[in-house]
Design a protein around this motif. Sequence first.
Motif, PDB file in Angstrom:
ATOM      1  N   LEU A  37      16.322 -23.320 -22.694  1.00  0.00           N
ATOM      2  CA  LEU A  37      17.514 -23.098 -23.504  1.00  0.00           C
ATOM      3  C   LEU A  37      18.517 -24.228 -23.264  1.00  0.00           C
ATOM      4  N   ALA A  38      18.016 -25.357 -22.790  1.00  0.00           N
ATOM      5  CA  ALA A  38      18.870 -26.507 -22.504  1.00  0.00           C
ATOM      6  C   ALA A  38      18.711 -27.612 -23.541  1.00  0.00           C
ATOM      7  N   ALA A 331      23.839 -22.774 -13.215  1.00  0.00           N
ATOM      8  CA  ALA A 331      22.714 -23.431 -13.887  1.00  0.00           C
ATOM      9  C   ALA A 331      21.533 -23.588 -12.927  1.00  0.00           C
ATOM     10  N   CYS A 334      19.834 -20.247 -12.491  1.00  0.00           N
ATOM     11  CA  CYS A 334      19.013 -19.953 -13.669  1.00  0.00           C
ATOM     12  C   CYS A 334      17.683 -20.704 -13.600  1.00  0.00           C
ATOM     13  N   VAL A 341      19.046 -24.150 -18.611  1.00  0.00           N
ATOM     14  CA  VAL A 341      20.243 -24.034 -19.456  1.00  0.00           C
ATOM     15  C   VAL A 341      21.063 -25.309 -19.324  1.00  0.00           C
ATOM     16  N   CYS A 343      24.570 -27.369 -18.712  1.00  0.00           N
ATOM     17  CA  CYS A 343      25.743 -27.184 -17.871  1.00  0.00           C
ATOM     18  C   CYS A 343      26.775 -28.223 -18.297  1.00  0.00           C
ATOM     19  N   LEU A 356      28.186 -22.770 -19.370  1.00  0.00           N
ATOM     20  CA  LEU A 356      26.767 -22.930 -19.627  1.00  0.00           C
ATOM     21  C   LEU A 356      26.589 -23.021 -21.136  1.00  0.00           C
ATOM     22  N   LEU A 358      23.789 -22.525 -23.996  1.00  0.00           N
ATOM     23  CA  LEU A 358      22.470 -22.002 -24.319  1.00  0.00           C
ATOM     24  C   LEU A 358      22.133 -22.415 -25.750  1.00  0.00           C
ATOM     25  N   VAL A 376      20.685 -15.044 -17.326  1.00  0.00           N
ATOM     26  CA  VAL A 376      22.046 -15.575 -17.347  1.00  0.00           C
ATOM     27  C   VAL A 376      23.021 -14.546 -16.757  1.00  0.00           C
TER      28      VAL A 376
END
Length: 383
Positions: A37-38, A331, A334, A341, A343, A356, A358, A376
């Motif tokens: 999700l980054a 982050a 996670c 994710v 940051c 964060l 996403l 999260v």
Amino acid sequence: MPQDPFDWIDRHHERRLAAGLVRDLRPRPADSPLVDLAGNDYLGLTRHPEVTRAAADAALRWGAGSTGSRLVTGSTALHARLEEELAEFCGFEAALVFSSGYAANLAAVTALTGPMDNGTLVVSDAGNHASLIDGCRLARAETAVVPHADPAAVRKTLDAHGGRALAVTDSVFSVDGDAAPLAALADACRAHGAALLVDDAHGLGVLGDGGRGAVHAAGLAGAGDVVTTVTLSKSLGSQGGAVLGPARVIRHLVSNARTFIFDTGLAPAAVGAALAGLGVLRREPQRAARARHVARELHRRVTAAGLEAVRPDAAVVSVRAPSPEAAVRWAADCRTAGLAVGCFRPPSVPDGVSRLRLTARADLSDRQVEEAAGTVVRTAPAV
């Protein structure tokens, strides 16, 4: 003894280290076990077999690189086809492909304005992406930074200027994922004969009819006073960027945009991949709606758990963190739990608030979305 010319770098690094603001490169493996999700692969096309095969085929046919600038040897039949298809899909007269979205923004801002003595005013949203900001700086034009997403402020600034002007804005802002009021901004510009430049990097493939972008959704596609830039590295799963607009604007860029004239053309593999990604989007327009749904679901789940997050207008969900240090730890926690994710922290965020970030993906299953949101929430720092 002569002074070390780079001593200042060490002092600068120590200050950033003390503030928790040092950036590090983290090479990812080819087959990462993390749920991502980054990144910005909104439609899940980066590893789509049609996209990767098209990239490989283009490299085999045209070579690994484009060999030169677009005006020398760097233009291929693939480049021309991509420009035609992008323009047609997004509803514009013409398009011009660049080696990156960053280069496209630099080109559009600098070539459509100029030094302060030519009287052009650039009106720039305070939340704009760094590439638009750098374009304003390189243009050496008079620049007025206006409050975020505020058409009234744009109108007031144009009132005070009275001359040639260009308003520049993201369509979807990359930090918080909120959308610009494009129709109102266009009205403000038209009241003064100003042009509007929209960076639709985060709108293409996610917003509009079948993913045609935020500009298309606002009814501004093809307008003679509107220019848009897009990236090929997000929804289309490739790399590169493009400027779309009236044919005369694109013709002007070919002869005047330095990041087009002097930069090596986009590699054929990236062009082929972007064409294939666009083809998948045409055939499967439901991917755009799915990306938006995933973003809304992530937002619903994290806010239901008491976290503060900005309601997404596209595919970016911004979740506030209490401090830069807390954001970094969050982050990292996670990642340890199997979730990548983004940051964001100062100085990358204009408001100084760490968060964060996403990024929703159309190819995530409902179960993956549920588990990602749970991670999260479970790893969130105490406030």
